[in-house]
Design an enzyme around this catalytic site. Structure first.
Site, short mmCIF file in Angstrom:
data_model
loop_
_atom_site.label_atom_id
_atom_site.label_comp_id
_atom_site.label_asym_id
_atom_site.label_seq_id
_atom_site.Cartn_x
_atom_site.Cartn_y
_atom_site.Cartn_z
N GLY A 41 5.89 2.72 2.23
CA GLY A 41 7.08 2.18 1.46
C GLY A 41 7.63 3.15 0.37
N GLN A 42 8.73 2.84 -0.14
CA GLN A 42 9.31 3.72 -1.18
C GLN A 42 8.30 4.11 -2.17
OE1 GLN A 42 11.89 1.88 -4.06
NE2 GLN A 42 13.12 3.65 -4.41
N ASP A 78 -3.99 -5.88 8.96
CA ASP A 78 -3.17 -7.00 8.64
C ASP A 78 -3.39 -7.59 7.63
OD1 ASP A 78 -2.04 -9.32 9.15
OD2 ASP A 78 -2.91 -9.76 11.12
N TYR A 116 11.96 -14.28 -3.90
CA TYR A 116 11.22 -13.03 -4.25
C TYR A 116 10.58 -13.45 -5.73
CZ TYR A 116 10.69 -8.26 -5.60
OH TYR A 116 10.05 -6.90 -5.83
C1 AKB Z 1 14.65 -5.38 -5.73
O1 AKB Z 1 15.64 -5.19 -5.78
O2 AKB Z 1 14.19 -6.39 -5.03
C2 AKB Z 1 13.31 -4.80 -6.17
C3 AKB Z 1 12.99 -5.16 -7.66
C4 AKB Z 1 13.80 -5.00 -8.61
O3 AKB Z 1 11.87 -5.78 -7.54
N1 AKB Z 1 13.73 -3.19 -6.27
#
Ligand code: AKB
Length: 325
Positions: A16-17, A58, A148
């Site tokens: 990832g990034q 996994d 998130y």
């Molecule tokens: C996102 O934009 O979801 C992420 C973060 C700020 O955690 N880059």
């Protein structure tokens, strides 16, 4: 380096990034063979594959994690694999399952195998609109509006619990938006602050998915890598928190970023077409108070908007001129 006198590290989300650059830096410091890149979906780069071991793990399966830990005699995990905010809003159920499931599995394996250290990133997404939006303090109300963000708050609490209950040395940082030139981020709300550079260099046009006046906290990749490794290297007596530390780099509006880019690409044109990600951005802090990290383990960023923009433009222009962008 021998297996006995250095850390043996597993990095999840290594393609990832952040993972791609962090893995290479860790390999420089600890030796290629001592840093195992774990991935699942994204194709690893040639550099990642040739500079040390790569393993498919996994993360939804404790046995798969345990097998990799035993195979490579791992004692430290940087667990970076995650679904980010925008993708998370498109499929909240998957965001919860992947983010919480993988963190729980990593912590459980670490507890059972008595691993030395775990790094897990939280995010500015842990905050919601009821927290102060400027200079957001370390300790404040955490009521995020995205799945998130919910997974980040729950993750912070879970990490802290594993420290208190099982003595597991878990350390974390609330990452702001990370800007970098090597691997594009995927599925985040702050992705525009990276994409704008690529499009400015390639076509001198960019359509931004948040309003011109949207201000968010950001950080340049070298500072992100430094903060992450510094926190993991600091003496345990200085680490007073095992949920996550606020760290700040810079804060700017999308319009200010476009204006800074225009200093190098004078005819760059940026249009603004806010989409569903605007609502997410509006629920996040505009700037972060990171005085606790500064005082406890000496955090200090190097890059501001001007220095970051100059470096990004130089790196991407070079790749563009070589036909690699
Ligand atoms: C996102 O934009 O979801 C992420 C973060 C700020 O955690 N880059």
């Amino acid at each position: 380096m021998s297996r006995k006198n250095t850390k043996r590290i597993l990095v999840t989300g290594s393609t990832g990034q952040i993972g791609s650059e962090l893995t290479l830096e860790l390999r420089k410091r600890y030796g290629g063979d001592n840093v195992i890149a774990a991935g699942h979906k994204r194709q690893p780069s040639e550099t990642l594959l040739t500079s040390g071991p790569f393993e498919y793990v996994d993360l939804s399966n404790e046995e798969s994690i345990e097998k990799a830990i035993r195979k490579y005699d791992v004692d430290t995990i940087y667990h970076l694999a995650a679904v980010l905010s925008a993708t998370g809003e498109e499929n909240p159920q998957a965001a919860w399952a992947i983010n919480m499931g993988s963190l729980y599995n990593i912590l459980e394996v670490a507890r059972k195998l008595k691993l030395a250290q775990i790094f897990w990133p939280s995010s500015i997404a842990a905050f919601g609109p009821s927290a102060p939006r400027t200079n957001t303090p370390q300790e404040t109300i955490l009521i995020p509006k995205t799945m998130y963000g919910v997974s980040k708050v729950a993750g912070e609490l879970l990490c802290n619990y594993y420290f208190i209950r099982f003595g597991l040395d878990v350390r974390g940082i609330r990452y702001p938006g990370i800007i970098s030139s090597e691997v594009l981020p995927g599925g985040g709300t702050t992705d525009y602050a990276v994409a704008i550079f690529y499009d400015a260099i390639r076509s001198k046009r960019y359509t931004c998915f948040v309003r011109e006046d949207t201000v968010l906290p950001m950080m340049y990749m070298p500072d992100c890598i430094k903060a992450t490794i510094d926190l993991m290297e600091v003496d345990p007596s200085k680490v007073k928190r095992h949920d996550s530390y606020n760290v700040a780099g810079m804060s700017f509006s999308a319009g200010e970023l476009a204006a800074e880019i225009r200093k190098y690409v004078p005819d760059f044109r940026c249009d603004y077409k806010p989409d569903f990600r605007q609502k997410i951005a509006d629920s996040w802090p505009m700037s972060i108070d990171d005085s606790v990290a500064r005082n406890e383990w000496g955090w200090k960023p190097k890059y501001d908007l001007a220095a970051m923009t100059k470096d990004m433009i130089e790196r991407l222009s070079k790749r563009f001129n070589e036909g690699k962008l």
